[in-house]
Design a protein around this motif. Structure first.
Motif, mmCIF file in Angstrom:
data_model
loop_
_atom_site.group_PDB
_atom_site.id
_atom_site.type_symbol
_atom_site.label_atom_id
_atom_site.label_comp_id
_atom_site.label_asym_id
_atom_site.label_seq_id
_atom_site.Cartn_x
_atom_site.Cartn_y
_atom_site.Cartn_z
ATOM 1 N N ALA A 219 37.759 27.732 49.092
ATOM 2 C CA ALA A 219 38.643 27.796 50.251
ATOM 3 C C ALA A 219 39.787 28.775 49.996
ATOM 4 O O ALA A 219 40.149 29.572 50.874
ATOM 5 N N ASP A 220 40.363 28.729 48.786
ATOM 6 C CA ASP A 220 41.397 29.705 48.437
ATOM 7 C C ASP A 220 40.820 31.117 48.414
ATOM 8 O O ASP A 220 41.452 32.071 48.873
ATOM 9 N N ARG A 221 39.614 31.269 47.855
ATOM 10 C CA ARG A 221 38.995 32.604 47.820
ATOM 11 C C ARG A 221 38.820 33.173 49.222
ATOM 12 O O ARG A 221 39.115 34.350 49.466
ATOM 13 N N ARG A 222 38.342 32.340 50.143
ATOM 14 C CA ARG A 222 38.128 32.820 51.513
ATOM 15 C C ARG A 222 39.442 33.208 52.174
ATOM 16 O O ARG A 222 39.523 34.235 52.872
ATOM 17 N N GLN A 223 40.468 32.411 51.965
ATOM 18 C CA GLN A 223 41.775 32.748 52.534
ATOM 19 C C GLN A 223 42.311 34.046 51.942
ATOM 20 O O GLN A 223 42.838 34.898 52.668
ATOM 21 N N LEU A 224 42.198 34.213 50.648
ATOM 22 C CA LEU A 224 42.674 35.436 50.009
ATOM 23 C C LEU A 224 41.932 36.657 50.541
ATOM 24 O O LEU A 224 42.534 37.713 50.779
ATOM 25 N N GLU A 225 40.630 36.526 50.749
ATOM 26 C CA GLU A 225 39.864 37.648 51.286
ATOM 27 C C GLU A 225 40.333 37.998 52.691
ATOM 28 O O GLU A 225 40.506 39.176 53.023
ATOM 29 N N THR A 226 40.572 36.995 53.519
ATOM 30 C CA THR A 226 41.070 37.243 54.869
ATOM 31 C C THR A 226 42.452 37.888 54.835
ATOM 32 O O THR A 226 42.765 38.751 55.663
ATOM 33 N N MET A 227 43.267 37.501 53.883
ATOM 34 C CA MET A 227 44.617 38.054 53.746
ATOM 35 C C MET A 227 44.607 39.468 53.177
ATOM 36 O O MET A 227 45.649 40.114 53.104
ATOM 37 N N GLY A 228 43.448 39.951 52.746
ATOM 38 C CA GLY A 228 43.354 41.324 52.255
ATOM 39 C C GLY A 228 43.096 41.446 50.775
ATOM 40 O O GLY A 228 43.099 42.557 50.228
ATOM 41 N N PHE A 229 42.839 40.322 50.087
ATOM 42 C CA PHE A 229 42.604 40.342 48.647
ATOM 43 C C PHE A 229 41.159 39.918 48.375
ATOM 44 O O PHE A 229 40.864 38.750 48.132
ATOM 45 N N GLY A 230 40.280 40.889 48.436
ATOM 46 C CA GLY A 230 38.865 40.630 48.228
ATOM 47 C C GLY A 230 38.442 40.918 46.801
ATOM 48 O O GLY A 230 39.244 40.891 45.870
ATOM 49 N N HIS A 231 37.141 41.214 46.618
ATOM 50 C CA HIS A 231 36.546 41.570 45.322
ATOM 51 C C HIS A 231 36.664 40.436 44.305
ATOM 52 O O HIS A 231 36.835 40.683 43.106
ATOM 53 N N ALA A 232 36.594 39.186 44.778
ATOM 54 C CA ALA A 232 36.653 38.039 43.867
ATOM 55 C C ALA A 232 35.449 38.032 42.940
ATOM 56 O O ALA A 232 34.326 38.362 43.338
ATOM 57 N N VAL A 233 35.694 37.651 41.696
ATOM 58 C CA VAL A 233 34.641 37.554 40.684
ATOM 59 C C VAL A 233 34.538 36.096 40.238
ATOM 60 O O VAL A 233 35.547 35.501 39.859
ATOM 61 N N PRO A 234 33.349 35.480 40.271
ATOM 62 C CA PRO A 234 33.222 34.099 39.797
ATOM 63 C C PRO A 234 33.574 33.996 38.315
ATOM 64 O O PRO A 234 33.228 34.871 37.511
ATOM 65 N N VAL A 235 34.265 32.906 37.953
ATOM 66 C CA VAL A 235 34.669 32.706 36.564
ATOM 67 C C VAL A 235 34.437 31.258 36.163
ATOM 68 O O VAL A 235 34.445 30.355 37.006
ATOM 69 N N LYS A 236 34.274 31.054 34.873
ATOM 70 C CA LYS A 236 34.191 29.730 34.278
ATOM 71 C C LYS A 236 35.099 29.733 33.062
ATOM 72 O O LYS A 236 34.966 30.594 32.192
ATOM 73 N N LEU A 237 36.045 28.785 33.025
ATOM 74 C CA LEU A 237 37.041 28.745 31.954
ATOM 75 C C LEU A 237 36.904 27.431 31.192
ATOM 76 O O LEU A 237 37.541 26.426 31.527
ATOM 77 N N PRO A 238 36.063 27.393 30.157
ATOM 78 C CA PRO A 238 35.857 26.138 29.415
ATOM 79 C C PRO A 238 37.122 25.624 28.750
ATOM 80 O O PRO A 238 37.275 24.412 28.556
ATOM 81 N N GLN A 239 38.054 26.512 28.387
ATOM 82 C CA GLN A 239 39.283 26.061 27.744
ATOM 83 C C GLN A 239 40.148 25.238 28.682
ATOM 84 O O GLN A 239 41.039 24.504 28.230
ATOM 85 N N LEU A 240 39.901 25.348 30.005
ATOM 86 C CA LEU A 240 40.652 24.572 30.994
ATOM 87 C C LEU A 240 39.783 23.533 31.700
ATOM 88 O O LEU A 240 40.300 22.722 32.467
ATOM 89 N N GLY A 241 38.486 23.565 31.460
ATOM 90 C CA GLY A 241 37.587 22.711 32.221
ATOM 91 C C GLY A 241 37.605 23.081 33.685
ATOM 92 O O GLY A 241 37.665 22.213 34.562
ATOM 93 N N ALA A 242 37.541 24.386 33.979
ATOM 94 C CA ALA A 242 37.686 24.865 35.351
ATOM 95 C C ALA A 242 36.666 25.948 35.660
ATOM 96 O O ALA A 242 36.204 26.668 34.767
#
Length: 328
Positions: A206-229
């Motif tokens: 949901a945040d990614r979609r909002q950011l893209e609409t606001m003009g901040f696209g090119h999101a890259v999927p990430v996995k952060l095991p050190q944060l469990g996120a």
């Protein structure tokens, strides 16, 4: 409600950072700063300075809510906030923020900085975002900054857009003495830049979609095991905004269970990672291990209990684009 908090924090911010005259031109839009509440202004100052090795700059204390600054050479900063008397003059936004944080430390607000503020404002209005009028400060006769926020936060954490006048002098900066200016951005731990901010919510997409609409696209999927996120890394000029959600047990799940959506953490680039690690290990009296993070070799400072968020230190890699090492 949240809008009032943002405006109040900006009114406190009489010494907002600007890049020195010799700095290269910045990208039109980047991440600017977070608002970080401590249990008290001296508590959060002590943690940042003694345990973590940052230089903390003075601020102001109107109405029982004081602020101080950690300023970086890349022109970004962290604004520290703390209550200094039993009956602070909270506005409704500050009260809401403290209620959400349960009187504890943490951050729920951050800002974008852009030299294209008017164009962004017009675009967001055309997209039917509930943007506020512009606010200016610190002096209406000669405003040094302009900002607008949102009546309804589009992201899981509150945000605003800000820009600064070209001739707006930051704290204690005399154009004839650039050495003093540089010294206020030098930190014992070698910190040079605020390279990323991390948001956590129950729905990173949901945040990614909002950011893209606001003009901040090119999101890259990430996995952060050190944060469990897991989530997305979104480039914002030379900086990165991480939109994350819990992925099993770990820090992200614990933070969400304890208080909900907020700024989960920040990434700080340092000139000498080993020096920063030694400083934090002395401050917290424990050994820390490094890992390969989104910004290269990194370590995570154990700051969550003290600050209500995590601080990741990473070695600066000149010329590395934000989110360049991201990807699942």
């Amino acid at each position: 409600m949240r809008l009032i908090l943002l405006v109040s924090a900006m009114l406190l911010c009489l010494g907002v950072v600007r890049a020195s005259p010799s700095s290269p031109a910045a990208s039109p839009t980047r991440l600017d700063h977070i608002l970080l509440w401590g249990r008290g202004i001296d508590q959060v100052t002590s943690v940042m300075a003694v345990k973590l090795g940052f230089q903390v700059r003075p601020g102001h204390d109107p109405g029982g809510v004081a602020n101080r600054y950690v300023r970086f050479a890349d022109s970004s900063f962290i604004e520290l906030l703390g209550i200094t008397r039993p009956d602070p003059a909270f506005d409704p936004g500050m009260k809401e923020d403290q209620q959400a944080l349960k009187g504890g430390p943490g951050s729920r607000s951050f800002g974008f900085r852009s030299s294209e503020l008017d164009a962004i404002y017009r675009r967001l209005k055309r997209l039917n975002y509930a943007v506020t009028p512009f606010f200016t400060g610190p002096d209406s006769a000669k405003p040094g900054w302009r900002l607008f926020a949102f009546n309804h936060a589009p992201l899981s954490s509150n945000t605003f857009f800000i820009d600064y006048a070209a001739d707006y002098a930051p704290d204690q900066f005399d154009p004839s003495n650039a050495g003093d200016y540089r010294a206020t951005r030098e930190h014992p731990n070698g910190a040079r830049e605020l390279s990323a901010m991390w948001l956590v919510s129950a729905d990173a997409d949901a945040d990614r979609r909002q950011l893209e609409t606001m003009g901040f696209g090119h999101a890259v999927p990430v996995k952060l095991p050190q944060l469990g996120a897991t989530g997305f890394c979104v480039p914002v000029g030379p900086t990165a905004l991480l939109a994350l959600q819990p992925d099993g047990a770990g820090v992200a799940a614990e933070v969400m269970a304890g208080g909900g959506s907020r700024v989960l953490g920040v990434s700080v680039g340092v000139a000498d990672l080993a020096r920063a690690q030694r400083w934090v290990e002395r401050g917290y009296e424990r050994r820390l291990t490094t890992y390969r993070g989104l910004s290269g070799e990194s370590f995570l400072a154990p700051t969550r209990d003290d600050l209500g968020l995590s601080i990741e230190f990473h070695a600066i890699q000149p010329g590395m684009a934000p989110c360049a090492d991201a990807g699942i």
